[in-house]
Design a protein around this motif. Structure first.
Motif, mmCIF file in Angstrom:
data_model
loop_
_atom_site.group_PDB
_atom_site.id
_atom_site.type_symbol
_atom_site.label_atom_id
_atom_site.label_comp_id
_atom_site.label_asym_id
_atom_site.label_seq_id
_atom_site.Cartn_x
_atom_site.Cartn_y
_atom_site.Cartn_z
ATOM 1 N N ASP A 239 -11.338 -21.778 -13.463
ATOM 2 C CA ASP A 239 -10.648 -20.632 -14.049
ATOM 3 C C ASP A 239 -11.379 -19.333 -13.751
ATOM 4 O OD1 ASP A 239 -9.104 -22.602 -15.117
ATOM 5 O OD2 ASP A 239 -9.875 -22.425 -17.155
ATOM 6 N N ASP B 291 -0.323 -16.273 -14.629
ATOM 7 C CA ASP B 291 -0.152 -16.981 -15.896
ATOM 8 C C ASP B 291 -1.134 -18.123 -16.090
ATOM 9 O OD1 ASP B 291 2.104 -15.380 -16.610
ATOM 10 O OD2 ASP B 291 3.257 -16.526 -15.156
ATOM 11 N N ARG B 292 -1.946 -18.400 -15.073
ATOM 12 C CA ARG B 292 -2.932 -19.465 -15.223
ATOM 13 C C ARG B 292 -4.221 -18.955 -15.830
ATOM 14 N NH1 ARG B 292 1.701 -19.554 -12.951
ATOM 15 N NH2 ARG B 292 2.272 -21.328 -11.671
ATOM 16 N N ARG C 110 -6.851 -17.280 -18.692
ATOM 17 C CA ARG C 110 -7.054 -17.269 -20.132
ATOM 18 C C ARG C 110 -6.537 -15.955 -20.695
ATOM 19 N NH1 ARG C 110 -11.620 -17.626 -19.109
ATOM 20 N NH2 ARG C 110 -12.858 -16.671 -20.747
ATOM 21 N N ASP C 111 -6.156 -15.965 -21.968
ATOM 22 C CA ASP C 111 -5.489 -14.809 -22.555
ATOM 23 C C ASP C 111 -6.196 -13.494 -22.289
ATOM 24 O OD1 ASP C 111 -3.687 -16.609 -23.542
ATOM 25 O OD2 ASP C 111 -3.564 -15.656 -25.503
ATOM 26 N N ALA C 112 -7.505 -13.459 -22.529
ATOM 27 C CA ALA C 112 -8.241 -12.201 -22.385
ATOM 28 C C ALA C 112 -8.134 -11.674 -20.955
ATOM 29 C CB ALA C 112 -9.702 -12.408 -22.769
ATOM 30 N N ASP C 113 -8.382 -12.544 -19.998
ATOM 31 C CA ASP C 113 -8.317 -12.114 -18.609
ATOM 32 C C ASP C 113 -6.912 -11.671 -18.227
ATOM 33 O OD1 ASP C 113 -11.047 -12.707 -18.045
ATOM 34 O OD2 ASP C 113 -10.535 -14.822 -17.911
ATOM 35 N N ARG C 114 -5.935 -12.437 -18.704
ATOM 36 C CA ARG C 114 -4.564 -12.083 -18.328
ATOM 37 C C ARG C 114 -4.198 -10.707 -18.858
ATOM 38 N NH1 ARG C 114 -2.092 -16.384 -20.028
ATOM 39 N NH2 ARG C 114 -1.525 -15.489 -22.026
ATOM 40 N N LYS C 115 -4.621 -10.429 -20.093
ATOM 41 C CA LYS C 115 -4.324 -9.110 -20.654
ATOM 42 C C LYS C 115 -4.972 -8.009 -19.839
ATOM 43 C CE LYS C 115 -3.176 -10.113 -25.459
ATOM 44 N NZ LYS C 115 -3.716 -10.428 -26.789
ATOM 45 N N ARG D 15 -3.099 -7.592 -16.555
ATOM 46 C CA ARG D 15 -1.795 -6.950 -16.763
ATOM 47 C C ARG D 15 -1.946 -5.470 -17.056
ATOM 48 N NH1 ARG D 15 2.410 -11.080 -17.231
ATOM 49 N NH2 ARG D 15 1.879 -12.396 -18.997
ATOM 50 N N GLN D 16 -3.000 -5.126 -17.784
ATOM 51 C CA GLN D 16 -3.203 -3.716 -18.100
ATOM 52 C C GLN D 16 -3.510 -2.928 -16.829
ATOM 53 O OE1 GLN D 16 -6.478 -2.945 -20.861
ATOM 54 N NE2 GLN D 16 -6.782 -1.008 -19.739
ATOM 55 N N ARG E 283 5.444 -22.029 -14.633
ATOM 56 C CA ARG E 283 4.057 -22.499 -14.620
ATOM 57 C C ARG E 283 3.650 -23.184 -13.328
ATOM 58 N NH1 ARG E 283 5.383 -23.984 -19.900
ATOM 59 N NH2 ARG E 283 4.805 -26.169 -19.798
#
Lengths: 201, 201
Positions: free
Chosen positions: A54, A117-118, A120-125, A128-129, B25
């Motif tokens: 990841d 989308d693979r 982890r939440d923090a990284d994805r946010k 996206r930002q 996914r």
DNA sequence: CAGGGAGGTTAGCGGTCGTTAACCTGGAGG
DNA sequence: CCTCCAGGTTAACGACCGCTAACCTCCCTG
């Protein structure tokens, strides 16, 4: 200092090969053993350099997004520095930067909108930002050049042009495509034409 | 006869949900249990309808490619039937068909260029052949309308416009995007503008 | 020259996944 | 009414995968 063109570090080798493999077969389709094999070490040796699979993807995606954004900011600053460059020139500069990236780092461009989308939440946010900032920057420039475009339409147009520019991986049937410069110019003209047509012009 | 709007069969339900999940996914990121759960049965029950997970993906991708191609052939035939419709009208018809598809079957459009390499050799070759025919059909129409475009440039332009039109999944942040008709019209104008700009016009 | 950390190795664990096997059930047909 | 099959179920197997553990070597440094 001077970490210029110093023979690529192991980490960089790994990231490059991982990017290629992820783009070819998808994040879940690639095993750590394959990534290791691609750089001449095998399997768990990767964990001396990364916390996990990841983490490699995260570093790749954050890196791409940051690099696109800072490149665009730099180009915008340069333009403003010269005391109000023509809006067309600014847009041309953005387009040129994006095309260079799409042509030179095809695997990264592929990952960029495919494997988000693979994360982890923090990284994805975070990613996206960064992406959103990049888009908004384009939207601003586009609206300055085509004031009759509403904001939603301008945003849609920008996303669509990204789709156009990011189509380069599909052109890459090995070898025969024109040459790099020709492709870049064609894409550039098409992007400009698409924006012009998006507005009433 | 009359298999018209006869309540969707189980197979169709499964294909629809599988397409959605694969698009969200990735093929390898979805388990058969999830696909089963999505249609209210669980796990191995799917094997009463499909030979395996691969078979679902194959049927989806072959179906998409065939449907795009036959749609385009039909539109082309209609145009020729009327005894030489203007090339612009033919291109408009192709664009319209592709946009309808991209807007109505977003998951399929996503799969179409993302999961092709997960197919068994035979299926992949078939899908690629169908895709190639589809592209060549567009290339022919585009070159008829813009004779100054060389074949490689026309093919690149077609691929790029596909990238533009297929960007719809990125516009789909739930809800707020304009309306369907507005989006379709915007995309249509941009595609035409991109082609026009690709040629010298 | 001792030692220690950076960067490898192989073995193996725990979990997940696709698939098969074996069994169950309701309803249509002779 | 018996039968049988379409369409489910759960259990379980074997393969694979990400990751950790334990160990081994250079090579750099005090």
């Amino acid at each position: 200092m001077a970490t210029r063109t110093d023979a690529p570090t192991r980490r960089e080798q790994i990231l490059k090969e991982a990017a290629r493999l992820f783009a070819e077969r998808g994040f879940h389709g690639v095993g750590v053993d394959e990534i290791g094999a691609a750089v001449g070490i095998s399997g768990p040796g990767l964990y001396r350099h990364f916390a996990g699979k990841d983490a490699m993807l995260a570093e790749l995606l954050v890196g791409i997004s940051e690099s696109l954004l800072t490149g665009a900011k730099r180009r915008l600053a340069e333009a403003d520095g010269v005391g109000g460059t023509a809006p067309e020139a600014v847009l041309d500069s953005l387009i040129e930067g994006h095309i260079d990236f799409a042509l030179d780092d095809r695997p990264l461009i592929t990952l960029h909108d495919r494997e988000l989308d693979r994360l982890r939440d923090a990284d994805r946010k975070l990613v996206r930002q960064l992406q959103r900032q990049y888009v908004e920057l384009w939207v601003g420039v586009v609206r300055r050049l085509y004031p009759d475009l509403g904001e939603p339409a301008a945003r849609s147009a920008v996303h669509s042009v990204f789709g156009l520019l990011n189509s380069t991986p599909h052109l890459t049937r090995p070898g025969s495509l024109p040459d790099r410069a020709g492709t870049a110019e064609l894409l550039h003209r098409m992007a400009r034409g698409a924006f012009a047509a998006a507005s009433g012009a």
